[in-house]
Motif scaffolding. Structure first.
Motif, short mmCIF file in Angstrom:
data_model
loop_
_atom_site.label_atom_id
_atom_site.label_comp_id
_atom_site.label_asym_id
_atom_site.label_seq_id
_atom_site.Cartn_x
_atom_site.Cartn_y
_atom_site.Cartn_z
N ILE A 1 -3.53 1.12 -3.37
CA ILE A 1 -3.00 -0.21 -3.58
C ILE A 1 -3.17 -0.46 -5.07
CG2 ILE A 1 -3.15 -2.66 -3.00
CD1 ILE A 1 -4.74 -1.69 -0.44
N VAL B 1 -8.36 -1.26 6.59
CA VAL B 1 -6.97 -1.49 6.22
C VAL B 1 -6.18 -1.24 7.49
CG1 VAL B 1 -5.06 -0.78 4.74
CG2 VAL B 1 -7.40 -0.69 3.87
N ALA C 1 0.86 -1.17 0.00
CA ALA C 1 0.00 0.00 0.00
C ALA C 1 0.90 1.22 0.00
CB ALA C 1 -0.88 0.00 1.25
N ILE D 1 -4.93 6.15 0.80
CA ILE D 1 -4.20 4.91 0.57
C ILE D 1 -4.41 4.49 -0.87
CG2 ILE D 1 -4.04 2.46 1.21
CD1 ILE D 1 -5.39 3.33 3.93
#
Length: 166
Positions: free
Chosen positions: A75, A51, A26, A73
């Motif tokens: 990913i 998360v 991440a 975040i």
């Protein structure tokens, strides 16, 4: 019909589920204590609702997150086309747990494999008395899959070009 960006129901999308189960790092964005932006690559654990990250209790980012818990975040999987990215926003909730946080141990096994992950956790466990755990429940979710979901500027350009791209 593609679900609108921003809705947390996007967490159920196959792209989101694949990325949340992946061993991709991440990227955590937050504001430093002076207000400047920071982004760090970090292991993560998805518990189905949050998360979760963990690390040393005295890590400087924990001080910054206590001051301003807003985070973003990402990913992503940019190794092959079409690229896929999961974009999340929320607030970090911090707590301290004794020993090695189980989310950290789970991440170590996922990233390193069972044997090396256990060895890593055993080593870290001998170094720390406790860990800081950061939980982020997504409040805003976006997906870019470069098939049905594109960055906004690209979507606007494609809509203006029309169905045949004229």
């Amino acid at each position: 019909m593609v679900t609108k960006q921003g809705g947390t129901e996007l967490l159920n999308d196959p792209v989101a589920q694949t990325l949340l189960a992946s061993n991709n790092l991440a990227r955590l964005a937050y504001s430093w204590t002076d207000g400047s932006p920071r982004v760090v690559p970090i292991w993560f654990h998805w518990n189905g609702q949050e998360v979760v990250f963990a690390g040393p209790t005295d890590h400087p980012k924990m001080t910054a997150l206590r001051k301003d818990p807003r985070v973003a975040i990402t990913i992503d999987d940019s190794s092959t086309w079409p690229y896929k990215a999961l974009l999340l926003r929320g607030r970090a909730e911090l707590d301290e747990v004794p020993g090695v946080a189980h989310e950290y141990a789970s991440s170590a096994r996922r990233y390193f494999g069972p044997d090396q992950g256990k060895a890593w956790v055993d080593t870290v466990g001998g170094l720390v008395y406790s860990m800081a755990r950061m939980r982020v429940r997504p409040e805003w979710v976006g997906i870019l899959d470069f098939e049905g979901r594109w960055p906004n500027a690209m979507e606007r350009a494609m809509a203006a070009a029309g169905p045949a791209g004229n």
